[in-house]
Design a protein around this motif. Sequence first.
Motif: not given
Lengths: 233, 233
Positions: B77-82, A67-71, B68-73, B7-12
């Motif tokens: 990222p979604t799906a596999i990247d997340l 759920e958290a990942a989905r959000v 990791a939190a900084r990259v998420i914000a 996408a490539s920025a996330f990969d880096r």
Amino acid sequence: MNDQHIASAFDRDLEAIQAQIMKMGGLVEAAILEAASSLEARDEERAEKVRAADKQIDALEELINEEAARVIALRAPTAIDLRLILSVMKISGNLERIGDYAKNMAKRTGVLAQMAPVNDSAGALRRMAKEVGKMLTDALDAYINRDAELALDVIARDAEVDQMYNALFREFLTFMMEDPRNITACMHLHFIGKNTERMGDHVTSIAEQVVYLVTGMHPDEARAKADTTSMKL
Amino acid sequence: MNDQHIASAFDRDLEAIQAQIMKMGGLVEAAILEAASSLEARDEERAEKVRAADKQIDALEELINEEAARVIALRAPTAIDLRLILSVMKISGNLERIGDYAKNMAKRTGVLAQMAPVNDSAGALRRMAKEVGKMLTDALDAYINRDAELALDVIARDAEVDQMYNALFREFLTFMMEDPRNITACMHLHFIGKNTERMGDHVTSIAEQVVYLVTGMHPDEARAKADTTSMKL
């Protein structure tokens, strides 16, 4: 307007997940108390129920993480919102570990029921588990109410649990030295005590996250304490 | 084009964090081996260095989680990247716990150096720690190379570590029963053995995450195993 909409949608998502955390917390607290009571009563049937109930706790942790990942994927929260949703994952992880320790206590009940009781050790372990259960209730209340003061109180109380454990450890050492026939039972009882003390550490970790969420600071008291106790058996 | 850029920025970003994970893994592996060697050599100075080095490991975990939190914000990222970025947080958490166990082993070295050695227990513990260190190297290689087969191999090898621990446990029980003066030292040595077995569980958890990342499935073999061993002291 759109921002407003997104924000409140996130808040609803977060509330839904926090409700699952509270449900999980309730199950874990029940597992702690029931495992300790079954041990004292030497009741293998009740202990078996605790073991079975752990599957539900594990399933809830998985649900909460999904759920958290989905959000996160759906709402792309930032700053404090992101910190909140990530803390949900950490807290569900702590609860899952506490549930595992309760399950382990229940498993040992079957073995210990075959051996002669060692004094009132089981009663002392139940009192220790009861204290940890109270700390967990308060830590989760502190989380839901963003109450840093209550969280710091929980962190402080962990020292009492450590003292209970240290007293038990010295007792077990004595019992083992007095009569080698006590050694195997005391090793099991000692592990239950150590695992209960670790439950307290996981509750403390939940409380530390609450302090961090509310104040943005890591509670140093907790850090210092963790360091001085890490030497104990 | 813009997607491509994001996408490539996330990969880096991900690569940079994974490099930190590998650095942390190297420090943790060194801590395991050095703590075990210091124990066998009864060398308190070397053990003290292991304790001091743990601060660096804890700091790296905090850095990795913030990154990791900084990259998420930043990248949302979604799906596999997340899933990848969240696994980074879990793995750094496993590494931090393993580092704590190595630190605890180093702390007990000071106590045990004051007591008579119990047979070749310290040598057996070092061999066990060496095996866990190898598993950690392979688990991190499996993570970087997204190698599910190697990860499953690591999970399988954890059973050997459990066997080493069980053999040690029976040995300690015998030593304690033979001579009560061994009880305190054996309790410390036994805890070191149990904590080393727990290190293996955390390595296994890293390997399980690799299998999940690569195949999308939870390795049931690992689950089953975890369940059957949770009864052991």
